[in-house]
Design an enzyme around this catalytic site. Structure first.
Site, PDB file in Angstrom:
ATOM      1  N   GLY A   1     -24.494  32.083 -42.271  1.00 35.66           N
ATOM      2  CA  GLY A   1     -23.173  31.518 -42.011  1.00 35.66           C
ATOM      3  C   GLY A   1     -23.089  30.056 -42.389  1.00 35.66           C
ATOM      4  O   GLY A   1     -24.074  29.323 -42.360  1.00 35.66           O
TER       5      GLY A   1
ATOM      6  N   LEU B   1     -33.307  26.003 -40.027  1.00 37.08           N
ATOM      7  CA  LEU B   1     -34.669  26.224 -39.514  1.00 37.08           C
ATOM      8  C   LEU B   1     -35.660  25.336 -40.265  1.00 37.08           C
ATOM      9  O   LEU B   1     -35.579  25.202 -41.489  1.00 37.08           O
ATOM     10  CB  LEU B   1     -35.075  27.696 -39.668  1.00 37.08           C
ATOM     11  CG  LEU B   1     -34.233  28.726 -38.912  1.00 37.08           C
ATOM     12  CD1 LEU B   1     -34.744  30.131 -39.208  1.00 37.08           C
ATOM     13  CD2 LEU B   1     -34.267  28.454 -37.415  1.00 37.08           C
TER      14      LEU B   1
ATOM     15  N   ALA C   1     -15.613  16.787 -54.256  1.00 39.23           N
ATOM     16  CA  ALA C   1     -15.214  17.519 -55.453  1.00 39.23           C
ATOM     17  C   ALA C   1     -15.188  19.021 -55.207  1.00 39.23           C
ATOM     18  O   ALA C   1     -15.953  19.548 -54.391  1.00 39.23           O
ATOM     19  CB  ALA C   1     -16.168  17.197 -56.603  1.00 39.23           C
TER      20      ALA C   1
ATOM     21  N   LYS D   1     -35.384  32.095 -52.878  1.00 42.57           N
ATOM     22  CA  LYS D   1     -35.967  31.472 -51.690  1.00 42.57           C
ATOM     23  C   LYS D   1     -37.484  31.628 -51.685  1.00 42.57           C
ATOM     24  O   LYS D   1     -38.221  30.708 -51.286  1.00 42.57           O
ATOM     25  CB  LYS D   1     -35.357  32.076 -50.431  1.00 42.57           C
ATOM     26  CG  LYS D   1     -33.862  31.790 -50.272  1.00 42.57           C
ATOM     27  CD  LYS D   1     -33.270  32.517 -49.081  1.00 42.57           C
ATOM     28  CE  LYS D   1     -31.767  32.247 -48.944  1.00 42.57           C
ATOM     29  NZ  LYS D   1     -31.153  32.998 -47.835  1.00 42.57           N
TER      30      LYS D   1
ATOM     31  N   ASP E   1     -31.080  36.465 -54.453  1.00 43.29           N
ATOM     32  CA  ASP E   1     -31.009  35.346 -53.513  1.00 43.29           C
ATOM     33  C   ASP E   1     -32.323  35.184 -52.753  1.00 43.29           C
ATOM     34  O   ASP E   1     -32.851  34.074 -52.626  1.00 43.29           O
ATOM     35  CB  ASP E   1     -29.860  35.573 -52.529  1.00 43.29           C
ATOM     36  CG  ASP E   1     -29.774  34.490 -51.475  1.00 43.29           C
ATOM     37  OD1 ASP E   1     -29.583  33.317 -51.837  1.00 43.29           O
ATOM     38  OD2 ASP E   1     -29.931  34.814 -50.283  1.00 43.29           O
TER      39      ASP E   1
ATOM     40  N   GLU F   1     -34.441  21.460 -47.692  1.00 44.98           N
ATOM     41  CA  GLU F   1     -34.830  22.211 -46.494  1.00 44.98           C
ATOM     42  C   GLU F   1     -33.829  23.322 -46.199  1.00 44.98           C
ATOM     43  O   GLU F   1     -34.194  24.451 -45.859  1.00 44.98           O
ATOM     44  CB  GLU F   1     -34.912  21.263 -45.302  1.00 44.98           C
ATOM     45  CG  GLU F   1     -35.201  21.927 -43.972  1.00 44.98           C
ATOM     46  CD  GLU F   1     -36.645  22.369 -43.822  1.00 44.98           C
ATOM     47  OE1 GLU F   1     -36.887  23.597 -43.866  1.00 44.98           O
ATOM     48  OE2 GLU F   1     -37.515  21.507 -43.699  1.00 44.98           O
TER      49      GLU F   1
ATOM     50  N   VAL G   1     -33.640  27.262 -47.674  1.00 43.02           N
ATOM     51  CA  VAL G   1     -34.330  28.418 -47.088  1.00 43.02           C
ATOM     52  C   VAL G   1     -34.208  28.322 -45.574  1.00 43.02           C
ATOM     53  O   VAL G   1     -34.665  27.352 -44.974  1.00 43.02           O
ATOM     54  CB  VAL G   1     -35.823  28.456 -47.480  1.00 43.02           C
ATOM     55  CG1 VAL G   1     -36.494  29.684 -46.863  1.00 43.02           C
ATOM     56  CG2 VAL G   1     -35.988  28.460 -48.990  1.00 43.02           C
TER      57      VAL G   1
END
Length: 962
Positions: free
Chosen positions: A938, A743, A631, A812, A808, A736, A739
């Site tokens: 990214g 990693l 979607a 986190k 942002d 996971e 954040v």
């Protein structure tokens, strides 16, 4: 009585007998029907059913001692072989040719063994029995309609006949068909006089389909010049049975019909020595050729000459009866599938053919709904150890499934030695198949302890027997002597009425709590000889139901340990079948995935990764990642039958005609209705509207992966409810990747906490965009220009103001703080914003699209270039670097985010472009904190984190199946 020249006399004879009870009654009980209440002791139905099979087999064995005779083929080195063809294999002229050619090929022999004497037992042409039943159903209402339906049926058969053979062969057969039509019409007219359709009359008329089918196939074989003839089984097969009618369509029940073996064998031998001899079958050179005899399935006659049937699906029984009569070497049941499957492929697409089954396993599968053979139809082959093959008429080269041999008895199993876990045998799967019975009702008597458990059980089952209720499963609870039985849904109310009548006094005095019926249930069963003396099988089965969010209403296991059955809600049947199939590694673990935001930067990266890794996941991990819903904010695609979307063309397809308007409720309904046991929604939108559905999805047993922070950092009460819901429903909410992208930051936090470490503080930088900006920012490159480069690389949020304002990063921080037990919201985080004054709420009139908005924002950010340069120079003067740093202090509960000048002693000093870093200060790592650091900005890296979350969910699902 000779039926090949049947006429009005036979029809009227059957009609007159139709309204009266037959004098010959079956004395072998049918499976799961009438229970002998005097001898009943509560146990699972498996033990009861096993006793019935033994009684049935004893009846057959006793009967066959009276001068049983078998055909022997003079000079043939091979025994007879019997082939059975159902209506689907005989639907048109092309299929009759296919069947005829196949019979000729099979009779020619295999592997240079020489010609094989061959019998073909045929059902009616596809749909014919239903047409004849419709004739009878219309007889009392509209004679002209009945006449028209019959004319259409007979006309169709004659037209097909003429396609297969020339007039010199078809003319006498057509004449017989026309006479049959007149006989049936005479019966229909007579029925109007008595205003009812007796069961025996229905059986007489419905059997004509097989009679016509046998002659049609015979006509084609005649054109091939092979020695052949056809037999009306009513002249040979004599049975004991009742006149209860045909049975329900789709059922596989012989209704207690038992052959009179001595009489039938005598008639078979007489046919061979008279008609067979006239045809020259006794004089054939069996080293070069052999006969093909076509026999009508389904039909038979009673001892007093009344035409009858072997009930719906009775042609299988006909085949095994004639196999026993002829001493056959094998019976082949020709279907339109490649044998007996591990599950119904219509419900479990990953199901595959089973190479071999024992008779007992096949009977268990058949009893619980698998389209194999009815248990009673296998008994003639069990008696003489005749193997039964199930093969595909459209793929005759495939070997199919062979059914032969007996399972070990309970006594033999118990003497084998120690019990072992089924997974310890090097991957040997303990079950052969998984099957189901639909349209079931549960009938329960609660609180019978006052009148005594044994007495209650006897009266309960007596009531079922008196009402002729078909009992499928029995369970009895030790507490309060509650008893539950599974019965066909259409008998549920009758069973309830029978119990109310039987316990009327106790119900009026309230010494019994209640009797009730629960409809819309299904039985799901696993079957296999390998289950005996193996621990963990039931645990794997039950765990698979739990993981698929399937509620179990009833559990039953027989002492033979060949099957375990559960009763579930009908709507959950397909999901239960797929879950069990996966749990025993009979198929890949299939994850049914919905991706919201599938064409954005993040969603597109994820789709590319899933598409490129699909084959590797299947080969190496046994995982089928199937994206069934994709979607955007405006459109959505839903895969047909939830069989997966073509990911390589998704970006084009979602803009095409197949796409629908985006609708979260529709997506929710599709996922809730999805029968795949492992369902996952991946939310790449970072939308509050989407996050508002999390609770509903978790409640429905749907797993969620959310790289966005709107859920995990959303309102605290919503977050806490979601955490509870995932525990209650045994599902996963993975974030996971919210954040640090890929990693393992949250995983590490959980591992530290689970191992008893105490988290004292967390600090670092978790904004890949700002890490890049402050790595690029210098006296030569203004702050705004560095920000522009971060935007070009796709490191920023959709609205880069979320990066600059610290929102942002604050989200986190909330995600991490909640992981270590702090009940905080975003508003509790102290945040230093880097946005120029007035920019946070500025509305850009006439600016459309993300690119234009980013350019406008960067232009406005130039206003702080000078101030940011000054802070940069001050940091450098102190041999420090600027970093956007967060701190979480467990003891004080304080969370903060700010731009700081960090010295060389701070791990953030050497933070590289687009990296995240988190420093874990714990009781164990207080002097030298643990650090997790790596690239985290990214879409590709974020997509990798989502992919890893998806694999975690899949592995957890698979491991918890065992």
């Amino acid at each position: 009585m000779q039926f090949k020249n049947h006429g009005m006399a036979m029809a009227l004879h059957a009609l007159l007998l139709g309204s009266a009870s037959l004098s010959v009654q079956a004395f072998a009980p049918s499976f799961g029907t009438r229970v002998n209440k005097a001898s009943f002791t509560p146990s699972s139905l498996v033990d009861y059913r096993t006793n019935v099979v033994k009684q049935y087999a004893t009846v057959v064995a006793d009967d066959t001692t009276e001068e049983e005779q078998c055909i022997t083929s003079p000079g043939s080195q091979n025994p007879w072989e019997v082939h059975k063809f159902g209506g689907a294999s005989l639907a048109d002229a092309g299929l009759y040719r296919t069947v005829g050619d196949l019979l000729i090929k099979e009779s020619a022999g295999r592997n240079d063994c020489g010609p094989i004497p061959t019998m073909a037992v045929v059902s009616a042409r596809g749909g014919m029995t239903d047409q004849l039943v419709k004739v009878m159903d219309s007889a009392l209402v509209d004679f002209e309609e009945a006449k028209s339906v019959l004319s259409t049926a007979v006309g169709g058969v004659i037209e097909l006949l003429k396609e297969l053979a020339p007039p010199e062969i078809t003319d006498p057969i057509e004449e017989r068909f026309r006479q049959d039509e007149k006989d049936i019409l005479s019966v229909v007219q007579s029925l109007r006089m008595i205003n009812t359709v007796p069961a025996v009359t229905m059986e007489v008329v419905s059997g004509y389909g097989e009679i016509w089918s046998a002659q049609t196939l015979y006509a084609y074989l005649k054109t091939k010049g092979v020695p052949c003839d056809w037999i009306d089984a009513r002249e040979i097969l004599v049975v004991k049975g009742d006149s209860s009618g045909l049975g329900e369509k789709g059922a596989a029940s012989t209704g207690g019909v038992v052959p009179l073996w001595a009489e039938t064998a005598s008639r078979m031998a007489n046919w061979w020595n008279t008609v067979g001899k006239e045809n020259g079958f006794l004089d054939l050179d069996y080293t070069t050729t052999s006969p093909i005899v076509v026999i009508t399935g389904f039909v038979a006659t009673t001892a007093n000459g009344v035409p009858t049937t072997l009930k719906r699906s009775g042609s299988d029984y006909s085949a095994t009866v004639f196999a026993k009569l002829t001493g056959s070497g094998r019976v082949t049941m020709w279907k339109n599938t490649d044998g007996v499957y591990t599950a119904d492929p219509r419900r479990v697409p990953e199901a595959f053919p089973i190479a071999s089954l024992k008779y007992d396993e096949a009977m268990e599968l058949a009893y619980f709904g698998a389209q194999v053979l009815h248990p009673s139809a296998m008994i003639p082959c069990i008696d003489d150890s005749i193997p039964v093959y199930v093969r595909n008429i459209f793929n005759p080269a495939f070997e199919g499934t062979v059914i032969q041999g007996r399972c070990q008895s309970l006594k033999e199993s118990n003497t084998l030695g120690r019990i072992r876990n089924w997974r310890s045998k090097g991957g040997e799967i303990p079950i052969k198949g998984i099957t189901s019975v639909d349209k079931i009702a549960l009938v329960t008597l609660e609180g019978a302890s006052v009148i005594g458990g044994a007495s209650a059980a006897e009266r309960f089952m007596g009531a079922m027997a008196d009402a002729a209720i078909n009992v499928l499963i029995i369970t009895q609870a030790s507490s309060e002597s509650s008893i539950t039985v599974a019965v066909p849904e259409n008998e549920g109310e009758a069973a309830l009425a029978a119990l109310k009548n039987a316990f009327e006094l106790e119900l009026s005095r309230s010494t019994i709590n209640s009797v009730s019926v629960l409809p819309e249930m299904s039985i799901v069963a696993i079957v296999g000889e390998g289950m005996a003396m193996k621990s963990g099988v039931s645990a794997t089965f039950m765990s698979s139901m739990s993981r698929a969010n399937v509620n179990i209403r009833l559990i039953a296991q027989g002492s033979s340990e060949r099957q375990v059955a559960v009763v579930v809600d009908a709507k959950d049947t397909s999901r239960a079948l797929r879950a069990a199939h996966m749990a025993f590694t009979l198929s890949e673990t299939t994850a049914s995935v919905a991706i919201l935001g599938s064409t954005g930067y993040l969603g597109s990266a994820l789709v590319r990764q899933l598409d490129s890794q699909k084959e590797r996941l299947a080969e190496n991990l046994g995982v089928d990642m199937r994206v069934n819903i994709a979607a955007t904010s405006k459109k959505m695609l839903v895969a047909e039958n939830m069989n997966g979307i073509n990911l390589s063309s998704l970006s084009d397809d979602i803009r095409g005609d197949a796409a629908k308007d985006f609708d979260l409720d529709a997506i929710t309904n599709e996922m809730e209705a999805d029968v795949n046991p492992l369902r996952v929604i991946i939310d790449c939108t970072n939308s509050e509207d989407v996050a508002g559905y999390y609770e509903q999805w978790l409640s429905a047993g749907i797993n969620i992966i959310s790289p966005g922070r709107k859920g995990a950092s959303g309102p605290l009460d919503m977050y806490q409810r979601c955490i509870e819901l995932q525990k209650e429903n045994s599902v996963y909410w993975q974030y996971e990747s919210s954040v640090g992208a890929a990693l393992p930051i949250i995983t590490t936090l959980k591992d530290l906490a689970d191992t008893g470490d105490n988290i004292l503080a967390l600090r670092g930088s978790v904004s890949g965009a700002l890490a890049y900006v402050f790595s690029e920012f210098s006296e030569e490159m203004p702050f705004s220009e560095a920000l522009g480069r971060a935007v070009e690389k796709g490191y920023t949020e959709n609205d880069l103001r979320e990066d600059l304002s610290g929102l942002d990063t604050a989200r986190k921080v909330v995600v991490l703080a909640r992981q270590i037990g702090l009940d905080v919201d975003v508003k509790d985080v102290e945040v230093e914003s880097l946005l120029p004054e007035g920019l946070a709420d500025k509305v850009y009139e006439g600016v459309e699209g993300k690119t234009a908005l980013d350019a406008a924002l960067i232009e406005d950010v130039k206003a702080i270039d000078e101030a940011m340069l000054k802070r940069y120079q001050e940091a450098k003067a102190n041999d420090a670097n600027l970093r956007y740093k967060f701190t979480i202090d467990r003891e004080s509960g304080k969370c903060s985010v700010s731009l700081q000048a960090v010295s060389k002693k701070d791990p953030l000093f050497r933070l590289k472009k687009n990296e995240n870093l988190v420093e874990f200060v714990t009781t164990r790592y207080e002097e030298s904190p643990m650090i997790i650091k790596g690239a985290a900005a990214g879409p590709e890296l974020a997509a990798t984190g989502i992919f890893a979350d998806l694999l975690r969910v899949t592995r957890a699902f698979s491991s918890l199946q065992s």
